[in-house]
Design a protein around this motif. Structure first.
Motif, PDB file in Angstrom:
ATOM      1  N   VAL A  31       8.097  32.143 -20.735  1.00 27.88           N
ATOM      2  CA  VAL A  31       8.311  30.762 -20.302  1.00 27.88           C
ATOM      3  C   VAL A  31       8.258  29.915 -21.567  1.00 27.88           C
ATOM      4  CG1 VAL A  31       7.416  28.831 -18.977  1.00 27.88           C
ATOM      5  CG2 VAL A  31       7.298  31.138 -18.031  1.00 27.88           C
ATOM      6  N   LYS A  32       9.389  29.295 -21.905  1.00 30.52           N
ATOM      7  CA  LYS A  32       9.474  28.516 -23.138  1.00 30.52           C
ATOM      8  C   LYS A  32       9.710  27.049 -22.808  1.00 30.52           C
ATOM      9  CE  LYS A  32      11.066  32.184 -26.252  1.00 30.52           C
ATOM     10  NZ  LYS A  32      12.060  32.568 -27.276  1.00 30.52           N
ATOM     11  N   ALA A  33       8.985  26.188 -23.511  1.00 35.78           N
ATOM     12  CA  ALA A  33       9.112  24.739 -23.330  1.00 35.78           C
ATOM     13  C   ALA A  33       9.651  24.117 -24.611  1.00 35.78           C
ATOM     14  CB  ALA A  33       7.760  24.127 -22.975  1.00 35.78           C
ATOM     15  N   PHE A  34      10.504  23.098 -24.432  1.00 37.45           N
ATOM     16  CA  PHE A  34      11.105  22.407 -25.565  1.00 37.45           C
ATOM     17  C   PHE A  34      11.003  20.901 -25.349  1.00 37.45           C
ATOM     18  CE2 PHE A  34      13.140  26.504 -25.190  1.00 37.45           C
ATOM     19  CZ  PHE A  34      13.163  26.973 -26.500  1.00 37.45           C
ATOM     20  N   ALA A  35      10.623  20.201 -26.404  1.00 36.25           N
ATOM     21  CA  ALA A  35      10.651  18.743 -26.394  1.00 36.25           C
ATOM     22  C   ALA A  35      12.021  18.289 -26.889  1.00 36.25           C
ATOM     23  CB  ALA A  35       9.549  18.186 -27.276  1.00 36.25           C
ATOM     24  N   TYR A  36      12.485  17.148 -26.391  1.00 31.06           N
ATOM     25  CA  TYR A  36      13.804  16.641 -26.781  1.00 31.06           C
ATOM     26  C   TYR A  36      13.727  15.120 -26.895  1.00 31.06           C
ATOM     27  CZ  TYR A  36      14.091  15.624 -21.786  1.00 31.06           C
ATOM     28  OH  TYR A  36      13.832  15.161 -20.518  1.00 31.06           O
ATOM     29  N   ASP A  37      14.707  14.551 -27.562  1.00 30.76           N
ATOM     30  CA  ASP A  37      14.766  13.101 -27.674  1.00 30.76           C
ATOM     31  C   ASP A  37      16.054  12.589 -27.062  1.00 30.76           C
ATOM     32  OD1 ASP A  37      16.775  13.588 -29.462  1.00 30.76           O
ATOM     33  OD2 ASP A  37      15.732  12.822 -31.223  1.00 30.76           O
ATOM     34  N   GLU A  38      16.293  11.280 -27.173  1.00 26.74           N
ATOM     35  CA  GLU A  38      17.449  10.686 -26.492  1.00 26.74           C
ATOM     36  C   GLU A  38      18.772  11.025 -27.171  1.00 26.74           C
ATOM     37  OE1 GLU A  38      17.166   6.275 -28.595  1.00 26.74           O
ATOM     38  OE2 GLU A  38      16.301   6.627 -26.611  1.00 26.74           O
ATOM     39  N   GLN A  39      18.725  11.619 -28.371  1.00 23.30           N
ATOM     40  CA  GLN A  39      19.952  12.099 -29.009  1.00 23.30           C
ATOM     41  C   GLN A  39      20.208  13.581 -28.719  1.00 23.30           C
ATOM     42  OE1 GLN A  39      17.765  10.067 -31.034  1.00 23.30           O
ATOM     43  NE2 GLN A  39      19.059   8.378 -30.370  1.00 23.30           N
ATOM     44  N   GLY A  40      19.300  14.227 -28.043  1.00 22.10           N
ATOM     45  CA  GLY A  40      19.461  15.648 -27.752  1.00 22.10           C
ATOM     46  C   GLY A  40      18.845  16.558 -28.783  1.00 22.10           C
ATOM     47  N   ASN A  41      18.195  16.008 -29.800  1.00 16.54           N
ATOM     48  CA  ASN A  41      17.466  16.843 -30.751  1.00 16.54           C
ATOM     49  C   ASN A  41      16.295  17.492 -30.026  1.00 16.54           C
ATOM     50  OD1 ASN A  41      19.092  15.912 -32.970  1.00 16.54           O
ATOM     51  ND2 ASN A  41      17.910  14.012 -32.904  1.00 16.54           N
ATOM     52  N   HIS A  42      15.926  18.678 -30.453  1.00 11.87           N
ATOM     53  CA  HIS A  42      14.889  19.408 -29.732  1.00 11.87           C
ATOM     54  C   HIS A  42      13.902  20.052 -30.695  1.00 11.87           C
ATOM     55  CE1 HIS A  42      17.778  22.606 -30.715  1.00 11.87           C
ATOM     56  NE2 HIS A  42      16.723  23.410 -30.711  1.00 11.87           N
ATOM     57  N   LYS A  43      12.761  20.406 -30.137  1.00 16.27           N
ATOM     58  CA  LYS A  43      11.721  21.075 -30.892  1.00 16.27           C
ATOM     59  C   LYS A  43      10.947  21.973 -29.942  1.00 16.27           C
ATOM     60  CE  LYS A  43       7.444  20.191 -33.461  1.00 16.27           C
ATOM     61  NZ  LYS A  43       6.500  19.152 -33.954  1.00 16.27           N
ATOM     62  N   SER A  44      10.619  23.184 -30.374  1.00 14.41           N
ATOM     63  CA  SER A  44       9.845  24.105 -29.548  1.00 14.41           C
ATOM     64  C   SER A  44       8.459  23.533 -29.284  1.00 14.41           C
ATOM     65  CB  SER A  44       9.738  25.467 -30.234  1.00 14.41           C
ATOM     66  OG  SER A  44       8.931  26.349 -29.466  1.00 14.41           O
ATOM     67  N   ALA A  45       8.044  23.538 -28.023  1.00 15.09           N
ATOM     68  CA  ALA A  45       6.731  23.015 -27.647  1.00 15.09           C
ATOM     69  C   ALA A  45       5.727  24.151 -27.491  1.00 15.09           C
ATOM     70  CB  ALA A  45       6.828  22.210 -26.354  1.00 15.09           C
ATOM     71  N   PHE A  46       6.062  25.147 -26.670  1.00  8.30           N
ATOM     72  CA  PHE A  46       5.200  26.324 -26.555  1.00  8.30           C
ATOM     73  C   PHE A  46       5.984  27.461 -25.929  1.00  8.30           C
ATOM     74  CE2 PHE A  46       4.382  24.365 -22.378  1.00  8.30           C
ATOM     75  CZ  PHE A  46       4.526  25.456 -21.523  1.00  8.30           C
ATOM     76  N   ALA A  47       5.444  28.655 -26.040  1.00 12.87           N
ATOM     77  CA  ALA A  47       6.039  29.842 -25.434  1.00 12.87           C
ATOM     78  C   ALA A  47       4.915  30.737 -24.925  1.00 12.87           C
ATOM     79  CB  ALA A  47       6.913  30.596 -26.436  1.00 12.87           C
ATOM     80  N   LEU A  48       5.012  31.104 -23.655  1.00 12.31           N
ATOM     81  CA  LEU A  48       4.054  32.020 -23.034  1.00 12.31           C
ATOM     82  C   LEU A  48       4.808  33.193 -22.430  1.00 12.31           C
ATOM     83  CD1 LEU A  48       1.786  29.481 -21.108  1.00 12.31           C
ATOM     84  CD2 LEU A  48       1.265  30.614 -23.277  1.00 12.31           C
ATOM     85  N   ARG A  49       4.089  34.299 -22.244  1.00 12.34           N
ATOM     86  CA  ARG A  49       4.696  35.454 -21.585  1.00 12.34           C
ATOM     87  C   ARG A  49       3.737  35.952 -20.497  1.00 12.34           C
ATOM     88  NH1 ARG A  49       7.096  41.054 -24.326  1.00 12.34           N
ATOM     89  NH2 ARG A  49       8.646  41.460 -22.675  1.00 12.34           N
ATOM     90  N   PRO A  50       3.799  35.337 -19.310  1.00 12.79           N
ATOM     91  CA  PRO A  50       2.900  35.741 -18.232  1.00 12.79           C
ATOM     92  C   PRO A  50       3.078  37.195 -17.821  1.00 12.79           C
ATOM     93  CG  PRO A  50       3.967  33.654 -17.730  1.00 12.79           C
ATOM     94  CD  PRO A  50       4.665  34.227 -18.918  1.00 12.79           C
ATOM     95  N   SER A  51       4.316  37.708 -17.968  1.00 14.00           N
ATOM     96  CA  SER A  51       4.599  39.079 -17.571  1.00 14.00           C
ATOM     97  C   SER A  51       5.697  39.642 -18.463  1.00 14.00           C
ATOM     98  CB  SER A  51       5.042  39.119 -16.102  1.00 14.00           C
ATOM     99  OG  SER A  51       5.546  40.389 -15.760  1.00 14.00           O
ATOM    100  N   LYS A  52       5.721  40.961 -18.583  1.00 11.62           N
ATOM    101  CA  LYS A  52       6.799  41.614 -19.321  1.00 11.62           C
ATOM    102  C   LYS A  52       8.074  41.701 -18.502  1.00 11.62           C
ATOM    103  CE  LYS A  52       3.737  44.384 -22.259  1.00 11.62           C
ATOM    104  NZ  LYS A  52       3.362  45.761 -22.696  1.00 11.62           N
TER     105      LYS A  52
END
Length: 446
Positions: A31-52
Motif C-alpha cells: 500500500v503506497k501513499a503519495f502526496a501531490y500539489d495543485e500542479q500534479g507534482n508528487h512525492k512518496s509519503a509512505f509504503a507498507l506491505r500488510p501482506s505478500k
C-alpha cells in the motif's frame, strides 16, 4: 498529464478527503501513499506491505484517519494514516480472497469476496456483524445510499442487490433479476434517484430506485468494450451538470466523460493506451504541507504548491479536483478534471454543451428523461474526422491497416470468472479515443 510511477500493477486507488494524499493498492501487496500539489507534482509519503499477496481493494473512513485494505490474503487490514502503522489485522476475515471493501458509516464497513459473500464489520468488534450469501459470483462493486442507509452490491453473477444495514435479517431487501451479463461497477446520478451500472459487454444499465430494483429501466449502448469502472462527479465541480455526468473506465484504455439523459459523449479524460482501466477515483485535497515543514498530519507533504493559512494557521491549498485512474500498468495517471471541462467549454457555441455536437433528436429525447428507452452515446466530431481523413489520404494511405494490425496483436486481459464477450454485441471499428460505437439497430427508432 502527471504520472506517478509505483513499481507494480495497481488494483485500487483512493484519495484522502482532506489532505493532498492519494493511496494505491498494488499487485505486490504494498500500500503506497503519495502526496501531490495543485500542479500534479508528487512525492512518496509512505509504503507498507500488510501482506505478500496482492492488495485488491482500499477504502478510507469518513475523516480519513483509517485506511482499510483487503486482497488475496483473505484478511482485513486497518492502517492508521497518521502514524502510518498497521493497527489491526483480521486474519481469515473471509474464506476466499476479498475483492472489495467499503467504509459506510463511522462504525460500519463492508467487504465482498470472490464467492459472492458480503460481510458487515464493526471496527470495535473482532467478528463480522452480519453475513450475506445471496450472490454466487465475485463482488465487483459497492455503493452506499446515505439517506436510506442501504448498501447496493453488484456481482459477476449478473445481479445487484440492496442491503438495509439496519435490518438484522441476513438477506437483502431487494435482489434484481439476472441481467444476463456481468455487472462490474455502479455509480449514482440524478441526485441519487438513478444508478448507472457498467457491464461486461459495454452497456450502461440504468436503474431507478423509485421503480424498484427488479430490472433496469434504460440500457445505453456504445462502449466498444467492458465498462469496468464508473464514477460520479463531485457536486461542487464548477461549470458541469454533475447530477447527470459520470466518468467511465473501459477495457479499451479510455476514461470517458459521458452525460446521461440526455446521453452524449463529452470527451476522453485520460488515455491509458492498450491497458484496460481497473479503477477511477476523484479527489481534491484542501490541506497540505510544504517539503520543509514537519509533518503533523497523515503523510501530506505537499510539493511546492502555493498555500494559504486559515484561522488556525494551518496551511490550506486551493481546491483542485483530480482524477486518478489506473490500468494494468505501473503508473497512476492524474488528470485535472476542471481543466478537461474548461477546455471543452470553449467550443460550446458551435457544438453545444461542453463541446459535443448534439442533434435535435438527442435534445428532444433527453429532456423527457424517459424510461425503457435506449439512448445513443454520440460520436464526437465524427464529420470533422471524416473530412480530415480525405485530406490526409495521400500521406497516411496505410495508417488504417497498421492500426488494425497493432490492435489485433494486443492480448485482452480478463478478470476472474468473466464470460467471453459475445461477438454479436460488438461492432468492430477503428479505435478512436473520441468515439463510442453504438449498435446500428439503435438508430432505427430515432
Amino acid at each position: 498529464m502527471p504520472e506517478i510511477p509505483v513499481g507494480a500493477q495497481i488494483f485500487d486507488v483512493v484519495f484522502h478527503p482532506t489532505f493532498c494524499t492519494v493511496y494505491t493498492g498494488l499487485l505486490t501487496g504494498h500500500v503506497k501513499a503519495f502526496a501531490y500539489d495543485e500542479q500534479g507534482n508528487h512525492k512518496s509519503a509512505f509504503a507498507l506491505r500488510p501482506s505478500k499477496s496482492s492488495c485488491r481493494g482500499l477504502s478510507l473512513n469518513q475523516d480519513g484517519s483509517h485506511l482499510y485494505a483487503v486482497g488475496k490474503a483473505k484478511s482485513l487490514f486497518t492502517i492508521d494514516t497518521k502514524t502510518e502503522d498497521i493497527v489491526d489485522v483480521r486474519s481469515g476475515a473471509h474464506d476466499v480472497s476479498i475483492n472489495r471493501v467499503k467504509s459506510l458509516v463511522p462504525q460500519l464497513l463492508s467487504t465482498g469476496d470472490d464467492d459472492g459473500t458480503v460481510k458487515l464489520w464493526d471496527p470495535r468488534q473482532k467478528d463480522s456483524v452480519r453475513e450475506y450469501t445471496h450472490h454466487f459470483d465475485y463482488i465487483t462493486d459497492f455503493l452506499w445510499i446515505e439517506d436510506k442507509k442501504q448498501l447496493v452490491t453488484t456481482s459477476g453473477d449478473g445481479t445487484l442487490s440492496v442491503i438495509d444495514v439496519r435490518s438484522k435479517k441476513p438477506e437483502p431487501i431487494a435482489h434484481s433479476e439476472d441481467q444476463e451479463d456481468e455487472l462490474l461497477s455502479i455509480a449514482s446520478i440524478k441526485g441519487g434517484s438513478k444508478f448507472v451500472v457498467g457491464t461486461q459487454i459495454g452497456i450502461l444499465s440504468i436503474f431507478n430506485r423509485n421503480s424498484g430494483w427488479g430490472d433496469c429501466v434504460d440500457r445505453i449502448p456504445g462502449h466498444p468494450m467492458s465498462v469496468d469502472a464508473v464514477c460520479s462527479l463531485p457536486p461542487d465541480l464548477p461549470n458541469v451538470d454533475t447530477t447527470s455526468t459520470i466518468l467511465t473506465g473501459s477495457s479499451d484504455g479510455y476514461v470517458r466523460a459521458v452525460q446521461i439523459l440526455p446521453t452524449k459523449l463529452l470527451g476522453v479524460v485520460a488515455d491509458h493506451g492498450e491497458w484496460p482501466i481497473e479503477r477511477i477515483s476523484i479527489g481534491s485535497g484542501q490541506q497540505g504541507l510544504t517539503i520543509d515543514q514537519p509533518e503533523s498530519g497523515p503523510s501530506t507533504a505537499n510539493v511546492g504548491s502555493k498555500k494559504e493559512e486559515d484561522e488556525d494557521n494551518e496551511p490550506r491549498f486551493q481546491r483542485k479536483w483530480w482524477v486518478g485512474s489506473v490500468g494494468h500498468e505501473d503508473v497512476l495517471r492524474m488528470t485535472d478534471l476542471e481543466g478537461f471541462f474548461r477546455d471543452n467549454e470553449g467550443d460550446e457555441n458551435e457544438k453545444g454543451a461542453l463541446g459535443v455536437q448534439v442533434s435535435d433528436e438527442d435534445s428532444d429525447s433527453g429532456g423527457s428523461d424517459g424510461d425503457d428507452a435506449e439512448h445513443e452515446v454520440d460520436d464526437k466530431d465524427a464529420e470533422e474526422e471524416a473530412e480530415g481523413e480525405g485530406d490526409r489520404e495521400d500521406e497516411d494511405e496505410n495508417s488504417d491497416d497498421e492500426n488494425s494490425d497493432e490492435e489485433s496483436d494486443v492480448p485482452q486481459q480478463k478478470k476472474r470468472k468473466r464470460k467471453p464477450e459475445p461477438e454479436s454485441k460488438i461492432v468492430p471499428k477503428k479505435r478512436n479515443k473520441n468515439t463510442v460505437v453504438a449498435e446500428p439497430s439503435f438508430f432505427d427508432d430515432l
